[in-house]
Design a protein around this motif. Structure first.
Motif, PDB file in Angstrom:
ATOM      1  N   VAL A  24       2.768  -3.680  -5.947  1.00 22.53           N
ATOM      2  CA  VAL A  24       3.941  -2.936  -5.478  1.00 22.53           C
ATOM      3  C   VAL A  24       3.686  -1.438  -5.620  1.00 22.53           C
ATOM      4  O   VAL A  24       3.987  -0.655  -4.707  1.00 22.53           O
ATOM      5  CB  VAL A  24       5.215  -3.358  -6.234  1.00 22.53           C
ATOM      6  CG1 VAL A  24       6.375  -2.426  -5.906  1.00 22.53           C
ATOM      7  CG2 VAL A  24       5.566  -4.799  -5.914  1.00 22.53           C
ATOM      8  N   LEU A  77      11.482   0.994  -0.042  1.00 16.38           N
ATOM      9  CA  LEU A  77      10.529  -0.111   0.051  1.00 16.38           C
ATOM     10  C   LEU A  77      11.212  -1.350  -0.506  1.00 16.38           C
ATOM     11  O   LEU A  77      11.736  -1.327  -1.620  1.00 16.38           O
ATOM     12  CB  LEU A  77       9.262   0.179  -0.763  1.00 16.38           C
ATOM     13  CG  LEU A  77       8.170  -0.887  -0.612  1.00 16.38           C
ATOM     14  CD1 LEU A  77       7.328  -0.574   0.623  1.00 16.38           C
ATOM     15  CD2 LEU A  77       7.303  -0.967  -1.839  1.00 16.38           C
ATOM     16  N   VAL A  79      10.774  -5.564  -1.256  1.00 17.21           N
ATOM     17  CA  VAL A  79       9.766  -6.603  -1.473  1.00 17.21           C
ATOM     18  C   VAL A  79      10.446  -7.957  -1.419  1.00 17.21           C
ATOM     19  O   VAL A  79      11.512  -8.158  -1.998  1.00 17.21           O
ATOM     20  CB  VAL A  79       9.057  -6.399  -2.836  1.00 17.21           C
ATOM     21  CG1 VAL A  79       8.114  -7.539  -3.135  1.00 17.21           C
ATOM     22  CG2 VAL A  79       8.310  -5.076  -2.853  1.00 17.21           C
ATOM     23  N   ASP A  90       3.880 -12.845  -0.241  1.00 13.18           N
ATOM     24  CA  ASP A  90       4.664 -11.702  -0.710  1.00 13.18           C
ATOM     25  C   ASP A  90       4.392 -10.530   0.228  1.00 13.18           C
ATOM     26  O   ASP A  90       3.236 -10.273   0.577  1.00 13.18           O
ATOM     27  CB  ASP A  90       4.252 -11.293  -2.120  1.00 13.18           C
ATOM     28  CG  ASP A  90       4.504 -12.381  -3.151  1.00 13.18           C
ATOM     29  OD1 ASP A  90       5.139 -13.388  -2.821  1.00 13.18           O
ATOM     30  OD2 ASP A  90       4.046 -12.208  -4.295  1.00 13.18           O
ATOM     31  N   ALA A  92       5.925  -6.360   1.626  1.00 12.67           N
ATOM     32  CA  ALA A  92       6.779  -5.197   1.423  1.00 12.67           C
ATOM     33  C   ALA A  92       7.093  -4.582   2.776  1.00 12.67           C
ATOM     34  O   ALA A  92       6.228  -4.531   3.653  1.00 12.67           O
ATOM     35  CB  ALA A  92       6.078  -4.181   0.537  1.00 12.67           C
TER      36      ALA A  92
END
Length: 112
Positions: A24, A77, A79, A90, A92
């Protein structure tokens, strides 16, 4: 024949592993390289929001809560995870302050 068998064994062992592309923190820096500060927060969708999203997208919402970061200056951002063919992916999404999608990054890909 032995080198071919060894190659097949190695390839099959690699195919089942998850691949992490970005953390991240790395995604924040890639999407907002000029940002001076990042503030994390949690978004929790209300029941009426979940209903509206599910109605409009014809997709089931799995989680009502997800993580997001405000980039100062820059945008937001968010996620989340989606189910690929068999496993989670996963990702973003970077948004500008007016809600335009700036960038999408895959964080971790677990599919075979």
């Amino acid at each position: 024949m032995k080198p071919l068998i060894l190659l097949l064994i190695c390839l099959s062992a690699l195919s089942g592993q998850a691949e992490r592309f970005l953390t991240v923190d790395e995604a924040l820096r890639v999407c907002f390289p000029d940002a001076k500060e990042f503030r994390a927060f949690t978004v929790e969708l209300r029941a009426d929001q979940v209903k509206a999203i599910e109605r409009d997208t014809k997709q089931k919402i799995r989680r009502r809560e997800f993580k997001a970061w405000i980039a100062e200056p820059g945008g937001v951002l968010m996620v989340d995870q989606v189910i690929g063919k068999h496993d989670f992916i996963d990702y973003a999404v970077a948004l500008t302050t007016n809600g335009t999608v700036l960038q999408v990054e895959i964080l971790e890909y677990r599919e075979h």
